[in-house]
Design a protein around this motif. Structure first.
Motif, PDB file in Angstrom:
ATOM      1  N   PHE A 434      60.093  52.715  -5.201  1.00 29.43           N
ATOM      2  CA  PHE A 434      59.598  53.819  -6.021  1.00 29.43           C
ATOM      3  C   PHE A 434      58.091  53.997  -5.854  1.00 29.43           C
ATOM      4  N   ILE A 435      57.341  52.887  -5.922  1.00 31.00           N
ATOM      5  CA  ILE A 435      55.882  52.967  -5.852  1.00 31.00           C
ATOM      6  C   ILE A 435      55.421  53.518  -4.514  1.00 31.00           C
ATOM      7  N   PHE A 436      55.889  52.896  -3.422  1.00 28.93           N
ATOM      8  CA  PHE A 436      55.399  53.307  -2.110  1.00 28.93           C
ATOM      9  C   PHE A 436      55.979  54.657  -1.687  1.00 28.93           C
ATOM     10  N   GLY A 437      57.183  54.961  -2.142  1.00 30.04           N
ATOM     11  CA  GLY A 437      57.726  56.289  -1.874  1.00 30.04           C
ATOM     12  C   GLY A 437      56.867  57.367  -2.505  1.00 30.04           C
ATOM     13  N   TYR A 464      38.862  55.276   7.863  1.00 33.07           N
ATOM     14  CA  TYR A 464      38.598  54.145   6.981  1.00 33.07           C
ATOM     15  C   TYR A 464      39.848  53.636   6.258  1.00 33.07           C
ATOM     16  N   MET A 465      40.976  54.267   6.508  1.00 36.44           N
ATOM     17  CA  MET A 465      42.156  53.937   5.699  1.00 36.44           C
ATOM     18  C   MET A 465      43.303  53.312   6.485  1.00 36.44           C
ATOM     19  N   TRP A 466      43.086  52.964   7.752  1.00 31.13           N
ATOM     20  CA  TRP A 466      44.227  52.502   8.534  1.00 31.13           C
ATOM     21  C   TRP A 466      44.729  51.135   8.123  1.00 31.13           C
ATOM     22  N   TRP A 467      43.956  50.409   7.321  1.00 26.70           N
ATOM     23  CA  TRP A 467      44.471  49.133   6.806  1.00 26.70           C
ATOM     24  C   TRP A 467      45.459  49.342   5.668  1.00 26.70           C
ATOM     25  N   PRO A 470      49.475  49.477   6.900  1.00 23.73           N
ATOM     26  CA  PRO A 470      50.022  48.138   7.162  1.00 23.73           C
ATOM     27  C   PRO A 470      50.131  47.277   5.905  1.00 23.73           C
ATOM     28  N   TYR A 471      49.188  47.449   4.989  1.00 28.15           N
ATOM     29  CA  TYR A 471      49.231  46.669   3.750  1.00 28.15           C
ATOM     30  C   TYR A 471      50.461  47.025   2.924  1.00 28.15           C
ATOM     31  N   PHE A 472      50.694  48.303   2.734  1.00 31.69           N
ATOM     32  CA  PHE A 472      51.863  48.741   1.975  1.00 31.69           C
ATOM     33  C   PHE A 472      53.163  48.335   2.680  1.00 31.69           C
ATOM     34  N   LEU A 473      53.201  48.541   3.993  1.00 31.51           N
ATOM     35  CA  LEU A 473      54.417  48.189   4.735  1.00 31.51           C
ATOM     36  C   LEU A 473      54.660  46.678   4.717  1.00 31.51           C
ATOM     37  N   MET A 474      53.580  45.889   4.745  1.00 34.87           N
ATOM     38  CA  MET A 474      53.733  44.441   4.688  1.00 34.87           C
ATOM     39  C   MET A 474      54.371  44.008   3.372  1.00 34.87           C
ATOM     40  N   ASP A 497      58.394  33.323   2.099  1.00 33.56           N
ATOM     41  CA  ASP A 497      57.986  34.718   2.019  1.00 33.56           C
ATOM     42  C   ASP A 497      56.628  34.840   1.322  1.00 33.56           C
ATOM     43  N   MET A 498      56.418  34.055   0.271  1.00 28.54           N
ATOM     44  CA  MET A 498      55.121  34.048  -0.400  1.00 28.54           C
ATOM     45  C   MET A 498      54.014  33.626   0.560  1.00 28.54           C
ATOM     46  N   GLY A 499      54.287  32.608   1.384  1.00 23.41           N
ATOM     47  CA  GLY A 499      53.306  32.173   2.368  1.00 23.41           C
ATOM     48  C   GLY A 499      52.990  33.261   3.370  1.00 23.41           C
ATOM     49  N   LEU A 500      54.026  34.004   3.793  1.00 27.45           N
ATOM     50  CA  LEU A 500      53.831  35.106   4.729  1.00 27.45           C
ATOM     51  C   LEU A 500      52.970  36.196   4.112  1.00 27.45           C
ATOM     52  N   VAL A 501      53.236  36.535   2.849  1.00 30.30           N
ATOM     53  CA  VAL A 501      52.441  37.548   2.156  1.00 30.30           C
ATOM     54  C   VAL A 501      50.984  37.105   2.055  1.00 30.30           C
ATOM     55  N   ALA A 502      50.756  35.831   1.728  1.00 27.47           N
ATOM     56  CA  ALA A 502      49.386  35.326   1.606  1.00 27.47           C
ATOM     57  C   ALA A 502      48.642  35.432   2.932  1.00 27.47           C
ATOM     58  N   LEU A 503      49.297  35.007   4.013  1.00 27.30           N
ATOM     59  CA  LEU A 503      48.651  35.030   5.318  1.00 27.30           C
ATOM     60  C   LEU A 503      48.317  36.457   5.760  1.00 27.30           C
ATOM     61  N   LEU A 504      49.289  37.350   5.651  1.00 25.34           N
ATOM     62  CA  LEU A 504      49.061  38.734   6.074  1.00 25.34           C
ATOM     63  C   LEU A 504      48.065  39.446   5.155  1.00 25.34           C
ATOM     64  N   SER A 505      48.055  39.085   3.873  1.00 22.23           N
ATOM     65  CA  SER A 505      47.087  39.687   2.947  1.00 22.23           C
ATOM     66  C   SER A 505      45.664  39.332   3.343  1.00 22.23           C
ATOM     67  N   LEU A 506      45.443  38.082   3.754  1.00 24.34           N
ATOM     68  CA  LEU A 506      44.105  37.674   4.181  1.00 24.34           C
ATOM     69  C   LEU A 506      43.678  38.431   5.435  1.00 24.34           C
ATOM     70  N   VAL A 507      44.613  38.606   6.384  1.00 23.01           N
ATOM     71  CA  VAL A 507      44.301  39.366   7.595  1.00 23.01           C
ATOM     72  C   VAL A 507      43.901  40.799   7.231  1.00 23.01           C
ATOM     73  N   ILE A 508      44.680  41.424   6.352  1.00 25.73           N
ATOM     74  CA  ILE A 508      44.412  42.813   5.969  1.00 25.73           C
ATOM     75  C   ILE A 508      43.132  42.913   5.139  1.00 25.73           C
ATOM     76  N   PHE A 509      42.853  41.892   4.318  1.00 29.56           N
ATOM     77  CA  PHE A 509      41.636  41.892   3.513  1.00 29.56           C
ATOM     78  C   PHE A 509      40.396  41.979   4.404  1.00 29.56           C
ATOM     79  N   TYR A 510      40.333  41.141   5.432  1.00 31.15           N
ATOM     80  CA  TYR A 510      39.160  41.152   6.306  1.00 31.15           C
ATOM     81  C   TYR A 510      39.155  42.386   7.209  1.00 31.15           C
ATOM     82  N   TRP A 511      40.329  42.916   7.507  1.00 31.15           N
ATOM     83  CA  TRP A 511      40.416  44.193   8.213  1.00 31.15           C
ATOM     84  C   TRP A 511      39.794  45.304   7.357  1.00 31.15           C
ATOM     85  N   ALA A 512      40.110  45.289   6.069  1.00 31.04           N
ATOM     86  CA  ALA A 512      39.564  46.301   5.162  1.00 31.04           C
ATOM     87  C   ALA A 512      38.039  46.213   5.103  1.00 31.04           C
ATOM     88  N   LEU A 513      37.499  45.000   5.106  1.00 30.73           N
ATOM     89  CA  LEU A 513      36.047  44.846   5.079  1.00 30.73           C
ATOM     90  C   LEU A 513      35.407  45.436   6.335  1.00 30.73           C
TER      91      LEU A 513
END
Length: 537
Positions: A434-437, A464-467, A470-474, A497-513
């Motif tokens: 619902f949210i991402f739709g 500036y928004m390409w991160w 991927p963040y939403f899709l992740m 799955d929680m570990g995967l979310v944490a790892l990908l979130s960190l990648v996307i966080f620094y991508w956003a910066l």
């Protein structure tokens, strides 16, 4: 960047530190305390106590970030401006929509809670044998929603005074309930983990943070940020109100959860344990428990509180939601007519818009439990921009005057981003659909509007928004491949799955910066906002 426009009539700075703290605490102790401990216990069993600790830590991480950010932009709806600061128009506008959608549903959920409790002694508001609003209940809900909108046409000092009185009541009654239930109905055996359920209860401890009402109940700190434009001394008051309110509310809810688990009669757990917990009057759980142990007077008091607590929260959320809506217009994410302020300093067109949107939200979410996961996840999603913004501003404006400077920000900011991502992930696939739709639909509309108006892509800030995508899709993909408890297909275990979310979130966080706008653009935006410590060019 959208060009900021000055308001014709400025909001009045009449909020005090006490008013801000009570606004935050009062917003937190609403329908969450009436239903949160019940649903959290049903999901997590005795591990529900851990759910509140996890939720408090996650919210405190976000609150610490905003304790630094809030005083830098002492304007109504500061979070909206923070989203625009380093991320360009389209990201800022998207976060404006996210924040608006999270706020617009608060008053409706409080009205729903009020009528759900009232249905125990006046069974006309809910459909039979369900927690869903009936047709009559829906119409009465519209009346109550209109009442809260009408009260907010008062100047802010009167809204805060009304809330202050209600908040002291809302603090005393839950603490009194804890004391009475612990004294009259204490069953320590309820805290034992049932053999064979430990694994599912442990997963439930995390899931309940998003879906049991935990995060929803702890989000009141944001009112110190949203009412910054009306604080007399924002540099001092915002950090104190932000951090202090989280600690106060977390302790109250922990006590309530312990009292609830201990007060349930063991016979009510004999047929299926906590997931199948049922007792007479469960739609008003604390009042029902009080009546069961012979504290009839407390039961009556709780039914009264079931009006005061949701009403007080709906009142203050409507006040801050109108300021957030005003900020969406000021930043260019909404039409300028939304920013109209009357001679009393009240954003009256924002209030009317909130009533219309709130009324619509009763339709897809006609019960408290259906609304709570959506609101918690959408709101936390709106606040994960804060950890990105704090490091963007540290880099672009290292010498900016900061009344509160967060220690270890390069460590705390990514941790807060991961914690926020986990909360959204824990809400489950159905909520994320619902949210991402909704967000992708808004993004398509925005892109079409830009194309039809022949706006240049660079002016819209797409680079500036390409991160974001991927963040939403992740987050959506992690829930989809995740366990059945998240409505996933079960391909990946819960904690993996929680570990995967944490790892990908960190990648996307620094991508956003790395995707931030230039330092010069950030400095110009802050100067246009009139941020403290930012001088003329």
């Amino acid at each position: 960047m959208a060009k900021l426009k000055n308001l014709k009539n400025r909001l009045r700075r009449e909020g005090t530190l006490q008013g801000l703290i009570l606004a935050c605490v009062g917003a937190s102790i609403g329908s969450g305390w009436l239903f949160g401990p019940l649903y959290t216990a049903q999901i997590a069993g005795p591990y529900a106590v851990g759910s509140w600790i996890i939720g408090a830590v996650a919210i405190l991480l976000l609150a610490l970030v905003f304790a630094e950010l809030g005083p830098l932009i002492p304007k109504a709806g500061a979070v909206i401006h923070l989203a625009h600061v380093g991320n360009g128009p389209i990201v800022g506008n998207m976060w404006s929509w996210i924040l608006f959608l999270s706020y617009a549903t608060i008053a409706p959920i409080e009205v729903t809670a009020l009528l759900t409790y009232a249905n125990n002694y006046l069974p006309i508001f809910l459909q039979p044998h369900t927690a869903l609003l009936s047709t009559r209940g829906f119409l009465i809900a519209l009346v109550f929603l209109g009442l809260f909108i009408a009260v907010n046409f008062l100047v802010v000092r009167w809204v805060l005074r009304i809330n202050n009185g209600a908040t002291w009541w809302k603090i005393v009654v839950p603490l009194l309930t804890v004391g009475i239930l612990v004294a009259l109905a204490w069953h320590p055996g309820n805290f034992q983990i049932q053999q064979g359920n430990a694994g599912s209860d442990l997963q439930g401890m995390f899931v309940a943070v998003a879906t049991g009402g935990v995060i929803f109940s702890l989000l009141g700190f944001r009112h110190a940020i949203d009412l910054a434009g009306e604080s007399k001394n924002p540099s001092r008051d915002i950090p104190l109100a932000t951090i202090g309110s989280v600690l106060i509310v977390a302790l109250i809810y922990l006590a309530l959860q312990v009292a609830f688990i201990g007060a349930v009669h063991p016979s009510d757990l004999a047929h299926g344990g906590w997931p199948n917990l049922q007792f007479k009057g469960i739609n008003g759980p604390f009042a029902a428990l009080a009546a069961a142990v012979g504290a009839t007077w407390l039961s009556v008091l709780l039914y009264i509180d079931a009006f005061v607590s949701p009403a007080g929260t709906a009142l203050i959320y409507t006040a801050t939601a109108s300021r957030v809506t005003l900020a969406t217009a000021e930043s260019g994410a909404a039409p300028q007519w939304v920013s109209k302020v009357n001679r009393f300093g009240v954003p009256w067109t924002s209030l009317l818009l909130l009533y219309a949107v709130g009324a619509i939200f009763f339709l897809p979410f006609p019960s408290w439990q259906k609304m709570v996961g959506y609101i918690a996840s959408m709101t936390v999603l709106s606040y994960v921009i804060g950890p990105v913004a704090i490091l963007q501003l540290r880099k672009a404006m290292p010498d900016l005057e900061r009344p509160f400077r967060l220690p270890l920000a390069p460590v705390i900011a990514p941790l807060a981003f991961v914690a926020g991502s986990w909360i959204v992930f824990w809400s489950g696939l159905h909520t994320l659909n619902f949210i991402f739709g909704t967000l992708f639909a808004l993004l398509i509309v925005y892109a079409l509007w830009g194309w039809l108006s022949k706006t240049k892509l660079r002016e819209m800030g797409w680079e500036y928004m390409w991160w974001i995508i991927p963040y939403f899709l992740m987050l959506w993909g992690a829930a989809w491949i995740g366990p059945k408890s998240l409505q996933g297909i079960g391909l990946v275990g819960f904690f993996a799955d929680m570990g995967l979310v944490a790892l990908l979130s960190l990648v996307i966080f620094y991508w956003a910066l790395r995707s931030a706008v230039s330092d010069r653009t950030i400095q110009l935006y802050m100067r246009n906002l009139g941020s403290r410590g930012v001088g003329a060019p």
